[in-house]
Motif scaffolding. Sequence first.
Motif, PDB file in Angstrom:
ATOM      1  N   LEU A 192      -1.169   4.269  -2.552  1.00  0.00           N
ATOM      2  CA  LEU A 192      -0.186   3.294  -2.069  1.00  0.00           C
ATOM      3  C   LEU A 192      -0.897   2.034  -1.560  1.00  0.00           C
ATOM      4  O   LEU A 192      -0.425   0.914  -1.785  1.00  0.00           O
ATOM      5  CB  LEU A 192       0.673   3.907  -0.966  1.00  0.00           C
ATOM      6  CG  LEU A 192       1.606   5.042  -1.398  1.00  0.00           C
ATOM      7  CD1 LEU A 192       2.323   5.635  -0.191  1.00  0.00           C
ATOM      8  CD2 LEU A 192       2.619   4.550  -2.429  1.00  0.00           C
ATOM      9  N   HIS A 193      -2.009   2.208  -0.871  1.00  0.00           N
ATOM     10  CA  HIS A 193      -2.806   1.076  -0.397  1.00  0.00           C
ATOM     11  C   HIS A 193      -3.229   0.196  -1.569  1.00  0.00           C
ATOM     12  O   HIS A 193      -3.104  -1.042  -1.531  1.00  0.00           O
ATOM     13  CB  HIS A 193      -4.039   1.601   0.341  1.00  0.00           C
ATOM     14  CG  HIS A 193      -5.129   0.600   0.536  1.00  0.00           C
ATOM     15  ND1 HIS A 193      -6.065   0.323  -0.442  1.00  0.00           N
ATOM     16  CD2 HIS A 193      -5.440  -0.208   1.578  1.00  0.00           C
ATOM     17  CE1 HIS A 193      -6.899  -0.592  -0.010  1.00  0.00           C
ATOM     18  NE2 HIS A 193      -6.546  -0.936   1.216  1.00  0.00           N
ATOM     19  N   ASP A 194      -3.721   0.818  -2.635  1.00  0.00           N
ATOM     20  CA  ASP A 194      -4.196   0.062  -3.799  1.00  0.00           C
ATOM     21  C   ASP A 194      -3.049  -0.685  -4.486  1.00  0.00           C
ATOM     22  O   ASP A 194      -3.223  -1.828  -4.935  1.00  0.00           O
ATOM     23  CB  ASP A 194      -4.885   0.998  -4.789  1.00  0.00           C
ATOM     24  CG  ASP A 194      -6.134   1.651  -4.201  1.00  0.00           C
ATOM     25  OD1 ASP A 194      -6.635   1.175  -3.160  1.00  0.00           O
ATOM     26  OD2 ASP A 194      -6.599   2.656  -4.782  1.00  0.00           O
ATOM     27  N   LYS A 195      -1.890  -0.044  -4.564  1.00  0.00           N
ATOM     28  CA  LYS A 195      -0.724  -0.684  -5.169  1.00  0.00           C
ATOM     29  C   LYS A 195      -0.263  -1.872  -4.332  1.00  0.00           C
ATOM     30  O   LYS A 195       0.112  -2.928  -4.871  1.00  0.00           O
ATOM     31  CB  LYS A 195       0.416   0.332  -5.313  1.00  0.00           C
ATOM     32  CG  LYS A 195       1.674  -0.225  -5.976  1.00  0.00           C
ATOM     33  CD  LYS A 195       1.416  -0.666  -7.414  1.00  0.00           C
ATOM     34  CE  LYS A 195       2.696  -1.092  -8.098  1.00  0.00           C
ATOM     35  NZ  LYS A 195       2.471  -1.590  -9.474  1.00  0.00           N
ATOM     36  N   LEU A 196      -0.304  -1.712  -3.021  1.00  0.00           N
ATOM     37  CA  LEU A 196       0.050  -2.814  -2.116  1.00  0.00           C
ATOM     38  C   LEU A 196      -0.828  -4.032  -2.388  1.00  0.00           C
ATOM     39  O   LEU A 196      -0.330  -5.160  -2.529  1.00  0.00           O
ATOM     40  CB  LEU A 196      -0.109  -2.364  -0.663  1.00  0.00           C
ATOM     41  CG  LEU A 196      -0.161  -3.470   0.402  1.00  0.00           C
ATOM     42  CD1 LEU A 196       1.177  -4.196   0.486  1.00  0.00           C
ATOM     43  CD2 LEU A 196      -0.570  -2.898   1.754  1.00  0.00           C
ATOM     44  N   TRP A 197      -2.135  -3.825  -2.471  1.00  0.00           N
ATOM     45  CA  TRP A 197      -3.057  -4.945  -2.685  1.00  0.00           C
ATOM     46  C   TRP A 197      -2.894  -5.548  -4.074  1.00  0.00           C
ATOM     47  O   TRP A 197      -2.989  -6.770  -4.239  1.00  0.00           O
ATOM     48  CB  TRP A 197      -4.490  -4.488  -2.440  1.00  0.00           C
ATOM     49  CG  TRP A 197      -4.812  -4.500  -0.981  1.00  0.00           C
ATOM     50  CD1 TRP A 197      -4.555  -3.519  -0.066  1.00  0.00           C
ATOM     51  CD2 TRP A 197      -5.391  -5.580  -0.241  1.00  0.00           C
ATOM     52  NE1 TRP A 197      -4.952  -3.902   1.189  1.00  0.00           N
ATOM     53  CE2 TRP A 197      -5.484  -5.167   1.115  1.00  0.00           C
ATOM     54  CE3 TRP A 197      -5.874  -6.841  -0.593  1.00  0.00           C
ATOM     55  CZ2 TRP A 197      -6.010  -5.988   2.105  1.00  0.00           C
ATOM     56  CZ3 TRP A 197      -6.407  -7.653   0.393  1.00  0.00           C
ATOM     57  CH2 TRP A 197      -6.476  -7.225   1.724  1.00  0.00           C
ATOM     58  N   GLU A 198      -2.635  -4.712  -5.056  1.00  0.00           N
ATOM     59  CA  GLU A 198      -2.392  -5.213  -6.409  1.00  0.00           C
ATOM     60  C   GLU A 198      -1.173  -6.134  -6.420  1.00  0.00           C
ATOM     61  O   GLU A 198      -1.204  -7.238  -6.988  1.00  0.00           O
ATOM     62  CB  GLU A 198      -2.171  -4.035  -7.359  1.00  0.00           C
ATOM     63  CG  GLU A 198      -1.893  -4.429  -8.798  1.00  0.00           C
ATOM     64  CD  GLU A 198      -1.566  -3.229  -9.673  1.00  0.00           C
ATOM     65  OE1 GLU A 198      -0.799  -3.392 -10.646  1.00  0.00           O
ATOM     66  OE2 GLU A 198      -2.065  -2.113  -9.377  1.00  0.00           O
ATOM     67  N   ASN A 199      -0.094  -5.693  -5.766  1.00  0.00           N
ATOM     68  CA  ASN A 199       1.119  -6.513  -5.696  1.00  0.00           C
ATOM     69  C   ASN A 199       0.903  -7.773  -4.868  1.00  0.00           C
ATOM     70  O   ASN A 199       1.396  -8.853  -5.204  1.00  0.00           O
ATOM     71  CB  ASN A 199       2.276  -5.696  -5.122  1.00  0.00           C
ATOM     72  CG  ASN A 199       2.869  -4.727  -6.123  1.00  0.00           C
ATOM     73  OD1 ASN A 199       2.644  -4.853  -7.326  1.00  0.00           O
ATOM     74  ND2 ASN A 199       3.620  -3.757  -5.636  1.00  0.00           N
ATOM     75  N   GLY A 200       0.153  -7.628  -3.767  1.00  0.00           N
ATOM     76  CA  GLY A 200      -0.130  -8.785  -2.934  1.00  0.00           C
ATOM     77  C   GLY A 200      -0.924  -9.849  -3.667  1.00  0.00           C
ATOM     78  O   GLY A 200      -0.606 -11.042  -3.596  1.00  0.00           O
ATOM     79  N   ASP A 201      -1.949  -9.439  -4.372  1.00  0.00           N
ATOM     80  CA  ASP A 201      -2.766 -10.390  -5.135  1.00  0.00           C
ATOM     81  C   ASP A 201      -1.946 -11.062  -6.239  1.00  0.00           C
ATOM     82  O   ASP A 201      -2.107 -12.254  -6.508  1.00  0.00           O
ATOM     83  CB  ASP A 201      -3.972  -9.672  -5.753  1.00  0.00           C
ATOM     84  CG  ASP A 201      -4.994  -9.223  -4.710  1.00  0.00           C
ATOM     85  OD1 ASP A 201      -4.941  -9.737  -3.571  1.00  0.00           O
ATOM     86  OD2 ASP A 201      -5.825  -8.356  -5.028  1.00  0.00           O
TER      87      ASP A 201
END
Length: 396
Positions: free
Chosen positions: A296-305
Motif C-alpha cells: 500500500l505504501h508503494d502504491k501511495l507513492w506511485e500515485n503521488g508521483d
Amino acid sequence: MSNVLDAFLQENLQDLRDQGLYNEVDPVEGPNGAKIQVRGKELINLSSNNYLGLATNEELKRIAKEAIDKYGVGAGAVRSINGTLDLHVKLEEKLAEFKGTEAAISFQSGFNCNMAAISAVMDKNDAILSDQLNHASIIDGCRLSKAKIIAFKHSDMEDLHAKAKAAQESGLYNKVMIITDGVFSMDGDIAKLPEIVKIAKELDLITYVDDAHGSGVTGKGKGTVKHFGLEKDIDFQMGTLSKAVGVVGGYVAGKQSLIDWLKVRSRPFLFSTAVTPGDVAATTAALQMIIDSTELHDKLWENGDYLKAGLKELGFNIGASETPITPCIIGDEKLTQEFSKRLFEEGVYAKSIVFPTVQKGAGRVRNMPTAAHTKEMLDEAMSIYGKVGKELGIIK
C-alpha cells in the motif's frame, strides 16, 4: 444570545466571508474513500488523509466488529482507573514495535498527544524551539506548557543553531526542546532531522518529532524518523492513528521512562475516557498490515508521483513537496475558494486551504492522493484541473 455576543459573531463571520476565509463544512454521505458522495454528488476525493485506504478496509471492519461484540462499544473509564483494556496494552506494544522504541502510549487523538506530552515535560522554566510552520496542535501544546516559545525559520538550520545556542547558554532555562513536524502537511516537505539531531547532541537538547503525516508514508511506512535511521536519537516520536493508519487516535513512542512519566502526568491520559475497543483492535491490525507489507505504501507513492508530475506539466505551482502531499498554490484566497468550488462542480473534491491554516496570500488546494486511487481516477481529476485552471486563469 446576548447582544454583545451576537454583534461580535455577525460582524466577524461576515468579515471572514468577505475575505474568502470562511470555511464551509461538507458532510460526506458514506465512506471516505477514493470517491465520496457530498450533497448527492459522486466526486473523486483528493482531500482525505486516508493515505493507504485503510479507513474502509474490509478486514479492519471485520476486526472492529468482533471487538465490539466482545468488549462493547466503549472502554467505560479513563485509562488510569479501569479504562485500560488488554487491547490498549497490545496496541501500545505494537506501536513500540512499529516505531522501534522501548515503549509507547496511546491517546484519543493526535491533537491530544501534543497537548498532553509537551506540557507533561516542559514548563515555565523551560524553552521550546519550534519550526515556524509547525502544526496548530504543536503550537497549542507549547502554549499550554507555559515554556518560552522560540520560533525558528522554517527548516533553517543556521537559524535553529543560533537560537538554540543562545537559549542554552543564557542560563535562563532548565530544559530546552526542539520540536518539529516530520512531514509538513501543507507543503509536503520533510524536516531536516539529521541536522536537528546533530544540533541537539551538541547542545544537549530534547528532540520531539510530530510525524502525523509521516507514519505510514515515509521510511517504507515506519515514518520520518525511520527514514533517516534516527530511532535511537529522537526523544519523542509522536503520530496519529487517523491518517495513514486509517482509524483514530494518537501516540507517543520513546524510552520506557518517558512513557511511564506520561502515564502519570499527561492530562488527556488521566482525564479522558479511553479510545473505544473496536477502534483499538482495528488500529493494532492496521499497524500489523503496514509492518508486514509495503504494497500500500508503494502504491501511495506511485500515485503521488503520477499526480505531481501531471499537475506540474499542466502548469500548476505545486511547491517543493517531497511526499505524496501535492499542493496547487493559488495565492489569492477568493480565487482559491472559487477554484475549489469549480472543481467540485466538475467532479473533484479538493478542499481550499486558506488562512489561518496557511499564511495570508498562500491559499491553495491541497491534493492528497491515496493507495486506493486508480490511474483512471487521477487522469480524470487532472483533466478537470486543466479545464478549471484555464477557465480561471490560474494556468495558461
